[in-house]
Scaffold this motif. Structure first.
Motif, PDB file in Angstrom:
ATOM      1  N   LEU A  66       0.774  -1.079   0.108  1.00 21.31           N
ATOM      2  CA  LEU A  66      -0.004   0.055   0.115  1.00 21.31           C
ATOM      3  C   LEU A  66       0.826   1.228  -0.052  1.00 21.31           C
ATOM      4  CD1 LEU A  66      -2.890   1.202   0.120  1.00 21.31           C
ATOM      5  CD2 LEU A  66      -2.815   0.701   2.626  1.00 21.31           C
ATOM      6  N   VAL A  67       1.839   1.248   0.977  1.00 17.90           N
ATOM      7  CA  VAL A  67       2.712   2.607   1.057  1.00 17.90           C
ATOM      8  C   VAL A  67       3.700   2.505  -0.317  1.00 17.90           C
ATOM      9  CG1 VAL A  67       4.898   3.577   2.056  1.00 17.90           C
ATOM     10  CG2 VAL A  67       3.107   2.336   3.513  1.00 17.90           C
ATOM     11  N   LYS A  68       3.984   1.502  -0.832  1.00 14.54           N
ATOM     12  CA  LYS A  68       4.872   1.565  -2.168  1.00 14.54           C
ATOM     13  C   LYS A  68       3.633   1.950  -3.386  1.00 14.54           C
ATOM     14  CE  LYS A  68       7.277  -0.782  -5.882  1.00 14.54           C
ATOM     15  NZ  LYS A  68       8.237  -2.106  -6.154  1.00 14.54           N
ATOM     16  N   GLY A  69       2.431   1.529  -3.247  1.00 11.62           N
ATOM     17  CA  GLY A  69       1.657   2.047  -4.272  1.00 11.62           C
ATOM     18  C   GLY A  69       1.104   3.568  -4.277  1.00 11.62           C
ATOM     19  N   ALA A  70       1.021   3.838  -3.155  1.00  7.76           N
ATOM     20  CA  ALA A  70       0.654   5.299  -3.002  1.00  7.76           C
ATOM     21  C   ALA A  70       1.974   6.304  -3.076  1.00  7.76           C
ATOM     22  CB  ALA A  70       0.278   5.500  -1.537  1.00  7.76           C
ATOM     23  N   HIS A  71       3.036   5.901  -2.837  1.00  7.00           N
ATOM     24  CA  HIS A  71       4.170   6.636  -3.156  1.00  7.00           C
ATOM     25  C   HIS A  71       4.488   6.494  -4.575  1.00  7.00           C
ATOM     26  CE1 HIS A  71       8.472   7.599  -3.548  1.00  7.00           C
ATOM     27  NE2 HIS A  71       8.292   8.430  -2.535  1.00  7.00           N
ATOM     28  N   GLY A  72       4.108   5.615  -5.318  1.00  7.07           N
ATOM     29  CA  GLY A  72       4.343   5.249  -6.913  1.00  7.07           C
ATOM     30  C   GLY A  72       3.627   6.162  -7.640  1.00  7.07           C
ATOM     31  N   ILE A  73       2.339   6.645  -7.224  1.00 13.82           N
ATOM     32  CA  ILE A  73       1.548   7.594  -8.036  1.00 13.82           C
ATOM     33  C   ILE A  73       2.360   8.927  -7.876  1.00 13.82           C
ATOM     34  CG2 ILE A  73      -0.855   8.632  -7.832  1.00 13.82           C
ATOM     35  CD1 ILE A  73      -1.997   6.151  -6.693  1.00 13.82           C
ATOM     36  N   ARG A  74       2.534   9.284  -6.550  1.00  7.83           N
ATOM     37  CA  ARG A  74       3.332  10.728  -6.656  1.00  7.83           C
ATOM     38  C   ARG A  74       4.593  10.598  -7.445  1.00  7.83           C
ATOM     39  NH1 ARG A  74       3.719  14.835  -2.333  1.00  7.83           N
ATOM     40  NH2 ARG A  74       1.551  13.852  -1.672  1.00  7.83           N
ATOM     41  N   TRP A  75       5.083   9.619  -7.132  1.00 10.68           N
ATOM     42  CA  TRP A  75       6.349   9.431  -7.892  1.00 10.68           C
ATOM     43  C   TRP A  75       6.254   9.602  -9.554  1.00 10.68           C
ATOM     44  CZ3 TRP A  75       8.738   4.003  -9.495  1.00 10.68           C
ATOM     45  CH2 TRP A  75      10.017   4.238  -9.955  1.00 10.68           C
ATOM     46  N   ALA A  76       5.193   8.856 -10.063  1.00 10.04           N
ATOM     47  CA  ALA A  76       4.858   8.925 -11.500  1.00 10.04           C
ATOM     48  C   ALA A  76       4.432  10.460 -11.852  1.00 10.04           C
ATOM     49  CB  ALA A  76       3.462   8.124 -11.649  1.00 10.04           C
ATOM     50  N   GLU A  95       7.934   7.374 -18.811  1.00  4.57           N
ATOM     51  CA  GLU A  95       8.263   7.177 -17.485  1.00  4.57           C
ATOM     52  C   GLU A  95       7.070   7.395 -16.661  1.00  4.57           C
ATOM     53  OE1 GLU A  95      10.794   6.123 -14.238  1.00  4.57           O
ATOM     54  OE2 GLU A  95      10.702   5.903 -16.452  1.00  4.57           O
ATOM     55  N   PHE A  96       6.133   8.379 -16.766  1.00  3.89           N
ATOM     56  CA  PHE A  96       5.055   8.574 -16.307  1.00  3.89           C
ATOM     57  C   PHE A  96       4.139   7.291 -15.838  1.00  3.89           C
ATOM     58  CE2 PHE A  96       0.453  10.204 -16.423  1.00  3.89           C
ATOM     59  CZ  PHE A  96       0.414  10.389 -14.992  1.00  3.89           C
ATOM     60  N   HIS A  97       3.851   6.619 -17.322  1.00  6.97           N
ATOM     61  CA  HIS A  97       3.125   5.591 -17.273  1.00  6.97           C
ATOM     62  C   HIS A  97       3.793   4.179 -16.628  1.00  6.97           C
ATOM     63  CE1 HIS A  97      -0.416   7.220 -19.498  1.00  6.97           C
ATOM     64  NE2 HIS A  97       0.489   7.637 -20.228  1.00  6.97           N
ATOM     65  N   ARG A  98       5.166   4.188 -16.866  1.00  9.90           N
ATOM     66  CA  ARG A  98       5.958   3.131 -16.352  1.00  9.90           C
ATOM     67  C   ARG A  98       5.642   2.927 -14.582  1.00  9.90           C
ATOM     68  NH1 ARG A  98      10.213   1.467 -13.804  1.00  9.90           N
ATOM     69  NH2 ARG A  98      10.920   3.493 -13.332  1.00  9.90           N
ATOM     70  N   ARG A  99       5.766   4.277 -14.163  1.00  5.72           N
ATOM     71  CA  ARG A  99       5.776   4.317 -12.785  1.00  5.72           C
ATOM     72  C   ARG A  99       4.330   4.093 -12.015  1.00  5.72           C
ATOM     73  NH1 ARG A  99       9.639   9.539 -11.223  1.00  5.72           N
ATOM     74  NH2 ARG A  99      11.477   8.675 -12.105  1.00  5.72           N
ATOM     75  N   LEU A 100       3.118   4.611 -12.989  1.00  5.67           N
ATOM     76  CA  LEU A 100       1.999   4.389 -12.610  1.00  5.67           C
ATOM     77  C   LEU A 100       1.707   2.844 -12.823  1.00  5.67           C
ATOM     78  CD1 LEU A 100      -0.605   6.901 -14.184  1.00  5.67           C
ATOM     79  CD2 LEU A 100      -0.132   6.728 -11.964  1.00  5.67           C
ATOM     80  N   LYS A 101       2.289   2.134 -13.707  1.00  6.51           N
ATOM     81  CA  LYS A 101       2.085   0.642 -13.404  1.00  6.51           C
ATOM     82  C   LYS A 101       2.560   0.071 -12.395  1.00  6.51           C
ATOM     83  CE  LYS A 101       0.959  -3.208 -15.836  1.00  6.51           C
ATOM     84  NZ  LYS A 101       1.720  -4.331 -15.215  1.00  6.51           N
ATOM     85  N   VAL A 126      -6.953   7.933  -7.656  1.00  5.26           N
ATOM     86  CA  VAL A 126      -6.380   8.832  -8.381  1.00  5.26           C
ATOM     87  C   VAL A 126      -5.501   8.270  -9.663  1.00  5.26           C
ATOM     88  CG1 VAL A 126      -4.117  10.338  -7.539  1.00  5.26           C
ATOM     89  CG2 VAL A 126      -5.528   9.382  -5.898  1.00  5.26           C
ATOM     90  N   SER A 127      -4.827   6.970  -9.565  1.00 10.28           N
ATOM     91  CA  SER A 127      -4.333   6.668 -10.635  1.00 10.28           C
ATOM     92  C   SER A 127      -5.201   6.618 -11.836  1.00 10.28           C
ATOM     93  CB  SER A 127      -3.406   5.350 -10.569  1.00 10.28           C
ATOM     94  OG  SER A 127      -4.505   4.378 -10.135  1.00 10.28           O
ATOM     95  N   ALA A 128      -6.522   6.298 -11.838  1.00 12.69           N
ATOM     96  CA  ALA A 128      -7.343   6.223 -12.995  1.00 12.69           C
ATOM     97  C   ALA A 128      -7.098   7.205 -13.704  1.00 12.69           C
ATOM     98  CB  ALA A 128      -8.891   6.012 -12.353  1.00 12.69           C
ATOM     99  N   ARG A 129      -6.855   8.627 -13.216  1.00 12.22           N
ATOM    100  CA  ARG A 129      -6.642   9.591 -14.072  1.00 12.22           C
ATOM    101  C   ARG A 129      -5.621   9.588 -15.017  1.00 12.22           C
ATOM    102  NH1 ARG A 129      -5.608  14.316 -11.095  1.00 12.22           N
ATOM    103  NH2 ARG A 129      -5.852  13.347  -8.895  1.00 12.22           N
ATOM    104  N   GLY A 130      -4.398   9.074 -14.288  1.00 10.57           N
ATOM    105  CA  GLY A 130      -3.044   9.122 -15.183  1.00 10.57           C
ATOM    106  C   GLY A 130      -3.129   7.902 -16.400  1.00 10.57           C
ATOM    107  N   ARG A 131      -3.745   6.811 -15.987  1.00 11.78           N
ATOM    108  CA  ARG A 131      -3.871   5.630 -16.612  1.00 11.78           C
ATOM    109  C   ARG A 131      -5.089   5.543 -17.597  1.00 11.78           C
ATOM    110  NH1 ARG A 131      -2.263  -0.123 -14.995  1.00 11.78           N
ATOM    111  NH2 ARG A 131      -1.104   0.144 -16.802  1.00 11.78           N
ATOM    112  N   GLU A 132      -6.248   6.530 -17.420  1.00 11.77           N
ATOM    113  CA  GLU A 132      -7.139   7.001 -18.327  1.00 11.77           C
ATOM    114  C   GLU A 132      -7.819   5.501 -18.499  1.00 11.77           C
ATOM    115  OE1 GLU A 132      -6.226   8.876 -21.953  1.00 11.77           O
ATOM    116  OE2 GLU A 132      -4.599   9.772 -21.190  1.00 11.77           O
ATOM    117  N   VAL A 133      -8.457   4.910 -17.250  1.00  5.68           N
ATOM    118  CA  VAL A 133      -8.974   3.774 -17.235  1.00  5.68           C
ATOM    119  C   VAL A 133     -10.556   3.452 -17.626  1.00  5.68           C
ATOM    120  CG1 VAL A 133      -7.435   2.965 -15.645  1.00  5.68           C
ATOM    121  CG2 VAL A 133      -9.700   3.809 -14.760  1.00  5.68           C
ATOM    122  N   GLY A 134     -11.003   4.922 -17.938  1.00  2.00           N
ATOM    123  CA  GLY A 134     -12.415   5.055 -18.410  1.00  2.00           C
ATOM    124  C   GLY A 134     -13.404   5.409 -17.222  1.00  2.00           C
TER     125      GLY A 134
END
Length: 300
Positions: A66-76, A95-101, A126-134
């Protein structure tokens, strides 16, 4: 934000002391508080460099994921930068999309193992915006988070962003969402700030001159006051971790609306605890806040 727990958490994370960080985070059970402290985790540089060590040491726990995921979004978003899409380079987007993944893989594992984890679903909004999941998938994530905690501030604030015209929604959807959430929320809920956030988004979208004319309209001022009356100005409102941001958002909206008396109240409520949101959208947070504070105090 003047929170001792947040200061301590930042300190142990900066020292790569995941044991102490984990002990603190496991003591936080309120979903809103949990989201606040996970955002603190997200703000600490370098967590991605050693998070896998924590994950390997505690394979039965979803917390390090959970911590890595939350941090990864900011990192992206750091990789993408703050520029508009047309001014963002192809390498930045890759790089944005790689980090979001990376972030979503962690959060997906959390909800697979613990479908009721409100925080994980909230950060997936939050990540739904960056990954454009619909729309359908974003709403699925939103409802999964709020089914466990109906008035979750972080989830609602992030869903409001998704519904902005600059992302995937419209002005009408944004305001309808904010107004419905505030009307349905219990009195004293921090969700009242959603109305202020929606008006600030509208203000940001307008050309110079039109923006101030909009914010100073009597109906806008009245709606801001009504939202504050149900939220930060209500006797049932309680200061929880992250509370200064609620008052900063209202102070900014009232100041731009020229409602100096209401703005003065909010400036006095948070004192020197200036927050990045919402002031960073106007420029340097400290400088902008202090300038508008002086105007409010002079004219109130």
């Amino acid at each position: 934000m003047g929170d001792p727990g947040a200061a301590g958490l930042r300190s142990v994370l900066a020292a790569r002391d995941w044991r102490s960080a984990g002990s603190f985070l496991r003591s936080v059970t309120d979903p809103d508080d949990r989201a606040f402290y996970l955002n603190v985790c997200a703000s600490v540089k370098g967590v991605q460099d050693w998070a896998d060590e924590w994950i390997a040491a505690e394979p039965g726990s979803t917390l390090p994921l959970l911590v890595k995921g939350a941090h990864g979004i900011r990192w992206a978003w750091e990789a993408r930068g703050a520029a508009t899409a047309e001014r963002t380079g192809e390498q930045q987007f890759r790089e944005f999309h790689r980090r979001l993944k990376v972030a979503e893989d962690c959060l997906d594992e959390v909800v697979e193992r613990d479908p009721g984890d409100v925080a994980a679903w909230s950060f997936l909004v939050v990540s739904a915006r960056g990954r454009e999941v619909g729309r359908e998938e974003t709403l699925r994530r939103f409802h999964a988070a709020t089914s466990g905690h109906p008035w979750h501030l972080h989830t609602h604030s992030q869903m409001l962003q998704w519904l902005c015209a600059k992302w995937f929604g419209s002005e009408e959807e944004m305001f309808a969402f904010a107004r419905r959430a505030v009307a349905d929320a219990p009195l004293g809920s921090p969700l009242g700030r959603l109305v202020a956030e929606a008006h600030l988004e509208k203000w940001l979208s307008l050309d110079r001159g039109e923006d101030d004319a909009y914010m100073t309209r009597p109906d806008v001022r009245a709606e801001l006051r009504a939202a504050a009356d149900r939220s930060v100005r209500h006797p049932a409102y309680r200061r929880r971790p992250g509370w200064p941001e609620d008052h900063n958002v209202f102070a900014c909206a009232f100041a731009l609306a020229g409602d100096h008396v209401a703005a003065k109240e909010r400036f006095e409520a948070f004192g020197d605890l200036v927050t990045a949101i919402p002031w960073r959208y106007l420029g340097d947070p400290g400088g902008i806040c202090e300038r508008l504070r002086r105007v409010a105090l002079a004219y109130a």
